[in-house]
Structure formats: C-alpha cells, structure tokens
Design a protein around this motif. Structure first.
Motif: not given
Length: 261
Positions: A164-183
């Motif tokens: 509960e004291n560690v928060h995570f946000q993903s800015m791009l969809p978890a889809e196979l078309g995307f080869d990277m993400n930004m968090h």
C-alpha cells in the motif's frame, strides 16, 4: 556547451561526486555534473543527453529546458524511431505529425515509429522542462502501436506488488504492439521493493522527488531528486525511500519481445 547548474569558477570544497558509469551495466549521474548540448532541430533549448548507446543503452534519454520561444520544428523521431515526452515543469504544445496536444505538468505524448513529434514551449514566456526519450522500434508481425497522449493525474494508481505504500503507474497500454512502456514508481514513507530484481529489461530513470537508497550492481548508494539512473540488462536493482518526502521516479522499460539470437 556549459554545465546545467550554471556553476562558474572553482568549487568551495574538494571535487567529488556520487556519479559513476559501468558501461552496459549501470550508471548514476547526479545533476551537478550534467552539461548542455546543442542538438540540431532544438532551438532556444538546453539539452542534456543522459542514457544513450554510448553508455550501453538501447535508447536515448534527455532532459530538455525549453526557454521562451523554445521549439523543435524540424521533427523528432519518425521513420523506425519511437519517441516519448513527459512534461516535468511548465506547459508545451506537442504534435504527433499534424495533431496538436496541449500538455502541462504531468502531461505526456508517445509517438510510434512512422510518426514525427514536434515540440513548442507554450508557457507564457517562462521555461518548460521535459523528459524526452527515443528508441528504435522492434516490430512484431500482426501488431502495431499508436499515438498515446494523456496526463499522469488521469492514470490508474496500482499498489505495487500489493504494497500500500508503493504506487505504480503505467502510461502506455500493456499490448503487444508496444515494445516499451513508461512508468512512474512512487515510494511512500517506509516503502521499498519487495526483493532484489534481476531481469533482462533495461531502464532509464529520472528521480523527480524525494530521496532514497538504491542498490545497483549490489552496491548501496544514496540518491535524490535530479539524479539519473541507468540500469542495464540483469543489473541487480532495488530501492527504498528515506526521509519525509515521497521518493518517486519516471522510468522506461522495454517489453513484449523475445530475445534475438
């Protein structure tokens, strides 16, 4: 070329730094040693090049200060290069080819390969500060990426690994078309990773608030707002928050692809 902190003359004390680089493995670059670079296409902008292939990364990270009338009208990315911009301070107009996106603090734009990004400061004569990224896209037959633009305040907050004291946000969809993400990963008071990570993915991370202790390559070191960290494949990595302020950083991760032989 000059130093990002505009420090002139001799220091008051001894020359020392927490910064280090282990090529292809990991690096810590404290803000005090960053330099400004002149990058073609960026006008009235201070550009600091952080993670890059010269460090062993598969991407390039920049911190950009756009002054009054700062802009890139020649285009950034396009071809087989994907790009991402995140507004740290201020307000800009960002374009994905012809489409306009008005971004203020926390706003972001992802442009897939084949789409060119353009940037213009729109902060009433005041400077804006950006985190900028580019990488060569790894295509996957039958899948494709698309333009994504939003603000981090609209992105779902997830309790990281159930803590509960560690928060995570993903800015791009978890889809196979995307080869990277930004968090964005945020450690509240007393927060930490649940274990020491060892994985094939690499990260480029800019600390945006607070202080912490980071373990890179099994060595503990203090880190703080303004530091940049590169974590290469299989680099041992773990962190915990210290002090009263939230410890938070924005970071990239390659994903959704197999390893070439």
């Amino acid at each position: 070329m000059g130093y990002i902190n505009n420090q002139l003359g001799f220091p008051n004390g001894v020359l020392q730094t927490r910064s280090f680089v282990k090529h292809g493995n990991c690096a810590l670059l404290e803000e005090n040693g960053w330099v400004n670079n002149r990058v073609p296409g960026f006008e009235n902008c201070d550009m600091t090049i952080l993670g890059s292939p010269k460090m062993g990364a598969s991407f390039v990270d920049y911190v950009v200060t756009m002054h009054a009338n700062g802009e890139n009208t020649r285009g950034f990315g396009g071809g087989d290069i994907e790009t991402f911009v995140y507004v740290l301070e201020g307000k800009i107009k960002a374009y994905s080819d012809e489409d306009e996106h008005n971004l203020d603090q926390g706003g972001y734009l992802y442009c897939p390969a084949g789409v060119t990004m353009y940037l213009k400061n729109d902060n009433n004569g005041e400077k804006s500060k950006l985190f900028l990224y580019k990488r060569r896209y790894v295509p996957l037959e039958g899948y494709s990426a698309r333009v994504i633009s939003d603000n981090i305040k609209n992105v779902e907050i997830v309790h990281y690994e159930g803590m509960e004291n560690v928060h995570f946000q993903s800015m791009l969809p978890a889809e196979l078309g995307f080869d990277m993400n930004m968090h964005i990963l945020t450690f509240k008071k007393g927060g930490s990773h649940g274990y020491i990570e060892t994985h094939v993915q690499e990260h480029g991370a800019l600390i945006t608030s607070g202080r912490g202790m980071y373990n890179l390559d099994n060595q503990w070191m203090p880190v703080q707002k303004g530091d940049y960290i590169f974590m290469g494949p299989y680099n041992l990595q773990v962190a915990y928050q210290v002090g009263e302020e939230d410890f938070s950083y924005i970071y990239s991760k390659d994903c959704h692809r197999d390893v070439d032989l």
